[in-house]
Design a protein around this motif. Structure first.
Motif, PDB file in Angstrom:
ATOM      1  N   ASP A 114      26.143  -6.925 -95.661  1.00 11.15           N
ATOM      2  CA  ASP A 114      25.231  -6.126 -94.852  1.00 11.15           C
ATOM      3  C   ASP A 114      24.209  -6.980 -94.104  1.00 11.15           C
ATOM      4  OD1 ASP A 114      26.451  -3.788 -95.664  1.00 11.15           O
ATOM      5  OD2 ASP A 114      25.108  -3.528 -97.380  1.00 11.15           O
ATOM      6  N   HIS A 115      24.082  -8.237 -94.484  1.00 11.46           N
ATOM      7  CA  HIS A 115      23.057  -9.093 -93.893  1.00 11.46           C
ATOM      8  C   HIS A 115      23.520  -9.828 -92.643  1.00 11.46           C
ATOM      9  CE1 HIS A 115      21.191  -9.337 -98.172  1.00 11.46           C
ATOM     10  NE2 HIS A 115      20.687  -8.335 -97.481  1.00 11.46           N
ATOM     11  N   VAL A 116      24.820  -9.756 -92.305  1.00  9.02           N
ATOM     12  CA  VAL A 116      25.345 -10.536 -91.187  1.00  9.02           C
ATOM     13  C   VAL A 116      26.269  -9.687 -90.318  1.00  9.02           C
ATOM     14  CG1 VAL A 116      25.168 -12.758 -92.376  1.00  9.02           C
ATOM     15  CG2 VAL A 116      27.246 -11.392 -92.615  1.00  9.02           C
ATOM     16  N   ARG A 117      26.468 -10.153 -89.087  1.00  8.48           N
ATOM     17  CA  ARG A 117      27.427  -9.536 -88.169  1.00  8.48           C
ATOM     18  C   ARG A 117      27.934 -10.600 -87.211  1.00  8.48           C
ATOM     19  NH1 ARG A 117      24.872  -7.888 -83.123  1.00  8.48           N
ATOM     20  NH2 ARG A 117      22.661  -8.486 -83.147  1.00  8.48           N
ATOM     21  N   LEU A 118      29.081 -10.321 -86.570  1.00  4.67           N
ATOM     22  CA  LEU A 118      29.669 -11.254 -85.620  1.00  4.67           C
ATOM     23  C   LEU A 118      29.225 -10.920 -84.202  1.00  4.67           C
ATOM     24  CD1 LEU A 118      33.331 -11.526 -86.964  1.00  4.67           C
ATOM     25  CD2 LEU A 118      31.681 -13.401 -86.817  1.00  4.67           C
ATOM     26  N   VAL A 119      28.812 -11.941 -83.450  1.00  4.15           N
ATOM     27  CA  VAL A 119      28.421 -11.774 -82.048  1.00  4.15           C
ATOM     28  C   VAL A 119      29.010 -12.921 -81.237  1.00  4.15           C
ATOM     29  CG1 VAL A 119      26.270 -10.595 -82.645  1.00  4.15           C
ATOM     30  CG2 VAL A 119      26.273 -13.073 -82.323  1.00  4.15           C
TER      31      VAL A 119
ATOM     32  N   GLY B 284      25.981 -26.360 -85.955  1.00  5.17           N
ATOM     33  CA  GLY B 284      27.099 -25.696 -86.612  1.00  5.17           C
ATOM     34  C   GLY B 284      26.945 -24.191 -86.630  1.00  5.17           C
ATOM     35  N   TYR B 285      27.939 -23.513 -87.197  1.00  9.19           N
ATOM     36  CA  TYR B 285      27.964 -22.057 -87.230  1.00  9.19           C
ATOM     37  C   TYR B 285      29.056 -21.632 -88.206  1.00  9.19           C
ATOM     38  CZ  TYR B 285      31.552 -23.398 -83.875  1.00  9.19           C
ATOM     39  OH  TYR B 285      32.617 -24.011 -83.255  1.00  9.19           O
ATOM     40  N   PHE B 286      29.070 -20.332 -88.486  1.00 12.54           N
ATOM     41  CA  PHE B 286      30.110 -19.756 -89.348  1.00 12.54           C
ATOM     42  C   PHE B 286      30.843 -18.684 -88.560  1.00 12.54           C
ATOM     43  CE2 PHE B 286      26.975 -21.283 -92.431  1.00 12.54           C
ATOM     44  CZ  PHE B 286      27.782 -21.994 -93.314  1.00 12.54           C
ATOM     45  N   GLU B 287      32.172 -18.716 -88.637  1.00 10.63           N
ATOM     46  CA  GLU B 287      32.992 -17.724 -87.942  1.00 10.63           C
ATOM     47  C   GLU B 287      33.579 -16.690 -88.893  1.00 10.63           C
ATOM     48  OE1 GLU B 287      35.124 -19.698 -84.289  1.00 10.63           O
ATOM     49  OE2 GLU B 287      35.292 -21.072 -85.983  1.00 10.63           O
ATOM     50  N   GLU B 288      33.468 -16.948 -90.197  1.00 10.01           N
ATOM     51  CA  GLU B 288      34.018 -16.038 -91.189  1.00 10.01           C
ATOM     52  C   GLU B 288      32.954 -15.674 -92.211  1.00 10.01           C
ATOM     53  OE1 GLU B 288      37.395 -17.916 -92.866  1.00 10.01           O
ATOM     54  OE2 GLU B 288      38.601 -17.808 -91.033  1.00 10.01           O
ATOM     55  N   LEU B 289      33.141 -14.517 -92.839  1.00  4.91           N
ATOM     56  CA  LEU B 289      32.151 -13.990 -93.775  1.00  4.91           C
ATOM     57  C   LEU B 289      32.156 -14.699 -95.120  1.00  4.91           C
ATOM     58  CD1 LEU B 289      30.047 -11.775 -94.431  1.00  4.91           C
ATOM     59  CD2 LEU B 289      31.963 -10.284 -95.075  1.00  4.91           C
ATOM     60  N   GLN B 290      33.338 -15.041 -95.629  1.00  2.69           N
ATOM     61  CA  GLN B 290      33.464 -15.539 -96.991  1.00  2.69           C
ATOM     62  C   GLN B 290      32.558 -16.723 -97.323  1.00  2.69           C
ATOM     63  OE1 GLN B 290      35.166 -13.745 -99.176  1.00  2.69           O
ATOM     64  NE2 GLN B 290      34.395 -15.081-100.801  1.00  2.69           N
TER      65      GLN B 290
ATOM     66  N   ALA C 177      15.680 -12.017 -87.598  1.00  5.11           N
ATOM     67  CA  ALA C 177      16.876 -11.261 -87.221  1.00  5.11           C
ATOM     68  C   ALA C 177      17.570 -11.957 -86.052  1.00  5.11           C
ATOM     69  CB  ALA C 177      16.495  -9.837 -86.837  1.00  5.11           C
ATOM     70  N   ASP C 178      18.894 -11.866 -86.011  1.00  3.64           N
ATOM     71  CA  ASP C 178      19.725 -12.461 -84.958  1.00  3.64           C
ATOM     72  C   ASP C 178      19.738 -13.991 -85.000  1.00  3.64           C
ATOM     73  OD1 ASP C 178      20.615 -10.025 -83.836  1.00  3.64           O
ATOM     74  OD2 ASP C 178      18.739  -9.833 -82.719  1.00  3.64           O
ATOM     75  N   THR C 179      19.399 -14.574 -86.140  1.00  2.00           N
ATOM     76  CA  THR C 179      19.506 -16.023 -86.302  1.00  2.00           C
ATOM     77  C   THR C 179      20.965 -16.419 -86.519  1.00  2.00           C
ATOM     78  OG1 THR C 179      17.286 -16.227 -87.254  1.00  2.00           O
ATOM     79  CG2 THR C 179      18.841 -18.007 -87.714  1.00  2.00           C
ATOM     80  N   VAL C 180      21.448 -17.380 -85.754  1.00  2.00           N
ATOM     81  CA  VAL C 180      22.806 -17.885 -85.963  1.00  2.00           C
ATOM     82  C   VAL C 180      22.808 -18.724 -87.238  1.00  2.00           C
ATOM     83  CG1 VAL C 180      24.650 -19.345 -85.056  1.00  2.00           C
ATOM     84  CG2 VAL C 180      23.301 -17.929 -83.497  1.00  2.00           C
TER      85      VAL C 180
ATOM     86  N   ILE D 117      21.421 -22.162 -95.165  1.00  2.00           N
ATOM     87  CA  ILE D 117      21.754 -21.472 -96.411  1.00  2.00           C
ATOM     88  C   ILE D 117      22.186 -22.487 -97.463  1.00  2.00           C
ATOM     89  CG2 ILE D 117      22.409 -19.330 -95.247  1.00  2.00           C
ATOM     90  CD1 ILE D 117      25.315 -20.129 -95.555  1.00  2.00           C
ATOM     91  N   GLU D 118      22.138 -22.078 -98.726  1.00  2.00           N
ATOM     92  CA  GLU D 118      22.537 -22.941 -99.830  1.00  2.00           C
ATOM     93  C   GLU D 118      23.005 -22.077-100.991  1.00  2.00           C
ATOM     94  OE1 GLU D 118      19.123 -25.154-101.098  1.00  2.00           O
ATOM     95  OE2 GLU D 118      17.951 -23.356-101.556  1.00  2.00           O
ATOM     96  N   ALA D 119      23.709 -22.703-101.906  1.00  2.00           N
ATOM     97  CA  ALA D 119      24.136 -21.986-103.105  1.00  2.00           C
ATOM     98  C   ALA D 119      22.915 -21.671-103.965  1.00  2.00           C
ATOM     99  CB  ALA D 119      25.136 -22.835-103.886  1.00  2.00           C
TER     100      ALA D 119
END
Length: 237
Positions: free
Chosen positions: A130-135, A145-151, A164-167, A173-175
């Motif tokens: 719920d915290h992310v979406r693809l644009v 860098g960036y992420f193209e997949e949710l996993q 909000a809307d931060t790529v 992010i980190e574990a």
């Protein structure tokens, strides 16, 4: 009465200038051919290296530039250190005797879908779907860098406050920390199917899979172990 005099020398000089300009216009390299060569080269590079939509923009040349017309085919290339995406420079040269080399500014725009935050996230907040979406974004404008997949981002936590809307990128992010420095942890030692548990004190923060140092409560020795779960460190003897 004011008299007007006919000045043949002035008219002759003007005619000679016009003739000279017409002559010099011939024998010079067409600037549009230079730009077309640079664009075709970058488009070919884009097609070869990227399986996604892209666009090439080539800068204009100084209209006062005069280069000898190249009797052979123009050759375009990437100069050392130049890249095939984002703001870049492409070289165009004429290899014939008396040839020349020119560098043209360009921009390669590559469109792709990346994950951005749907709302502000606090530092340490764990990401869910719920915290992310693809644009759509220009990938060339995302050097971090960036992420193209949710996993890869699920279950990760924000390193700092995110608007909000931060790529999202790997630096943001980190574990989650399953072990905190100074906390008491369970040390698990396994051998031949048996598990021995003891207590220890973590000497560093640790995420799942990370190796940290732990001081044993019993022996006071400092050992290394791999973080397995919240408050659990496995030590291999």
């Amino acid at each position: 009465m004011k008299q007007h005099f006919f000045r043949p020398r002035g008219i002759l000089a003007s005619l000679l200038l016009l003739v000279a300009m017409a002559c010099t216009a011939e024998g010079f390299q067409d600037q549009e051919e230079i730009i077309a060569s640079a664009r075709a080269f970058l488009e070919a590079e884009l097609l070869r290296a990227q399986d996604r939509d892209g666009k090439v923009e080539v800068g204009r040349l100084d209209p006062r530039l005069r280069l000898a017309a190249c009797p052979g085919k123009l050759e375009a290339f990437l100069p050392p250190g130049a890249q095939g995406m984002g703001n870049t420079t492409v070289g165009v040269r004429c290899r014939n005797p008396g040839g020349w080399t020119l560098y043209v500014s360009a921009r390669v725009i590559i469109q792709g879908q990346v994950l951005v935050t749907t709302r502000p996230l606090a530092r340490g907040e764990v990401l869910t779907a719920d915290h992310v979406r693809l644009v759509d974004r220009d990938l060339a404008s995302l050097p971090r860098g960036y992420f193209e997949e949710l996993q890869p981002v699920l279950g990760q936590q924000a390193r700092r406050h995110l608007a909000a809307d931060t790529v999202l990128n790997p630096q943001l992010i980190e574990a989650p920390r399953l072990v905190r420095r100074g906390e008491e942890v369970t040390l698990v030692t396994g051998r031949n199917g048996f598990a021995i548990r003891s207590r220890g004190q973590a000497m560093a923060d640790g995420s799942s899979g990370e190796v940290i140092r732990v001081r044993s409560r019993d022996s006071k020795r400092i050992v290394e172990g791999r973080v397995m779960a919240a408050g659990v460190v496995k030590v291999t003897l």
